[in-house]
Scaffold this motif. Structure first.
Motif, short mmCIF file in Angstrom:
data_model
loop_
_atom_site.label_atom_id
_atom_site.label_comp_id
_atom_site.label_asym_id
_atom_site.label_seq_id
_atom_site.Cartn_x
_atom_site.Cartn_y
_atom_site.Cartn_z
N UNK A 128 -15.60 122.27 92.19
CA UNK A 128 -14.36 123.04 92.33
C UNK A 128 -14.55 124.25 93.24
N UNK A 129 -15.77 124.79 93.35
CA UNK A 129 -16.03 125.85 94.34
C UNK A 129 -15.88 125.29 95.75
N UNK A 130 -16.40 124.10 95.95
CA UNK A 130 -16.28 123.45 97.26
C UNK A 130 -14.82 123.18 97.58
N UNK A 131 -14.07 122.66 96.62
CA UNK A 131 -12.65 122.35 96.83
C UNK A 131 -11.85 123.62 97.11
N UNK A 132 -12.13 124.70 96.40
CA UNK A 132 -11.43 125.97 96.63
C UNK A 132 -11.71 126.50 98.04
N UNK A 133 -12.95 126.43 98.48
CA UNK A 133 -13.30 126.87 99.83
C UNK A 133 -12.61 126.02 100.88
N UNK A 134 -12.57 124.72 100.66
CA UNK A 134 -11.91 123.81 101.60
C UNK A 134 -10.42 124.12 101.70
N UNK A 135 -9.76 124.36 100.56
CA UNK A 135 -8.33 124.69 100.57
C UNK A 135 -8.09 126.04 101.24
N UNK A 136 -8.99 126.99 101.07
CA UNK A 136 -8.84 128.30 101.73
C UNK A 136 -8.94 128.14 103.25
N UNK A 137 -9.83 127.30 103.70
CA UNK A 137 -9.96 127.07 105.15
C UNK A 137 -8.72 126.39 105.69
N UNK A 138 -8.23 125.39 104.98
CA UNK A 138 -7.02 124.68 105.44
C UNK A 138 -5.82 125.63 105.44
N UNK A 139 -5.68 126.44 104.39
CA UNK A 139 -4.57 127.40 104.33
C UNK A 139 -4.67 128.44 105.44
N UNK A 140 -5.86 128.91 105.72
CA UNK A 140 -6.05 129.88 106.80
C UNK A 140 -5.69 129.28 108.16
N UNK A 141 -6.11 128.04 108.38
CA UNK A 141 -5.77 127.37 109.65
C UNK A 141 -4.25 127.20 109.76
N UNK A 142 -3.60 126.83 108.67
CA UNK A 142 -2.14 126.66 108.68
C UNK A 142 -1.45 127.97 109.03
N UNK A 143 -1.94 129.07 108.47
CA UNK A 143 -1.36 130.39 108.74
C UNK A 143 -1.56 130.78 110.20
N UNK A 144 -2.76 130.59 110.74
CA UNK A 144 -3.04 130.95 112.13
C UNK A 144 -2.20 130.11 113.09
N UNK A 145 -2.11 128.82 112.83
CA UNK A 145 -1.30 127.96 113.70
C UNK A 145 0.17 128.37 113.63
N UNK A 146 0.66 128.72 112.43
CA UNK A 146 2.05 129.18 112.29
C UNK A 146 2.29 130.47 113.06
N UNK A 147 1.33 131.41 113.03
CA UNK A 147 1.48 132.65 113.78
C UNK A 147 1.46 132.40 115.28
N UNK A 148 0.59 131.52 115.74
CA UNK A 148 0.55 131.19 117.17
C UNK A 148 1.85 130.53 117.61
N UNK A 149 2.36 129.62 116.79
CA UNK A 149 3.60 128.93 117.13
C UNK A 149 4.78 129.90 117.23
N UNK A 150 4.86 130.83 116.28
CA UNK A 150 5.97 131.80 116.33
C UNK A 150 5.82 132.74 117.52
N UNK A 151 4.57 133.10 117.89
CA UNK A 151 4.35 133.95 119.06
C UNK A 151 4.75 133.23 120.34
#
Length: 161
Positions: A128-151
């Motif tokens: 579950x530590x591995x899964x939490x880290x993986x979800x944090x990376x995916x969520x961070x990438x989603x946020x960064x891509x969303x910010x780039x798209x809006x820019x």
């Protein structure tokens, strides 16, 4: 006596409890590769002086190392918390020293206890530590891509006007 030959062989030199060294040698303890050799680096070394009025001086830095020892049962380790969990690594250097004609040469062993200690533990990661880290990376990438798209959208819409 000032013409003495102080050539010597170190059969064994180590610090700490011999049972810990035996446990490390058998592989009962969790230690890094090559750890056993660092607890006795001078064993079997021969130091020969070629001329009179010279001798080897050995400088040893002794480093405390604590580690987990799974071979000790839980009940015994609760009564003696440091049993089988502490070894001493030796960092060694030797050099030939030259003496005046009126002095008697001597082989010297000087040791210094390091103020820094090493603690070595083997740990594994839970799924579950591995899964939490993986979800944090995916969520961070989603946020960064969303910010780039809006820019990019904001810059493109300003150019159209």
């Amino acid at each position: 006596p000032h013409m003495a030959n102080v050539s010597h062989e170190v059969h064994h030199l180590s610090f700490g409890d011999p049972s810990v060294h035996n446990s490390i040698k058998r592989g009962d303890t969790v230690t890094p590769d090559g750890f056993y050799e660092t607890t006795r680096p001078m064993d079997g070394n021969v130091y020969v002086t070629q001329n009179v009025h010279e001798a080897h001086h050995h400088y040893l830095k002794v480093v405390t190392t604590d580690f987990d020892n799974p071979s000790i049962n839980q009940r015994y380790s609760q009564r003696n918390p440091n049993y089988g969990r502490r070894a001493y690594q030796i960092l060694q250097s030797s050099q030939v020293s030259y003496y005046r004609n009126d002095m008697v040469p001597e082989a010297k062993f000087t040791y210094d206890l390091s103020p820094i200690a090493i603690s070595f533990r083997m740990t594994s990661r839970r799924w579950y530590d591995y899964l939490t880290s993986l979800m944090a990376i995916i969520g961070g990438m989603f946020t960064v891509v969303g910010m780039l798209e809006s820019g990019v959208y904001a810059v493109a819409s300003k150019k159209r006007r």
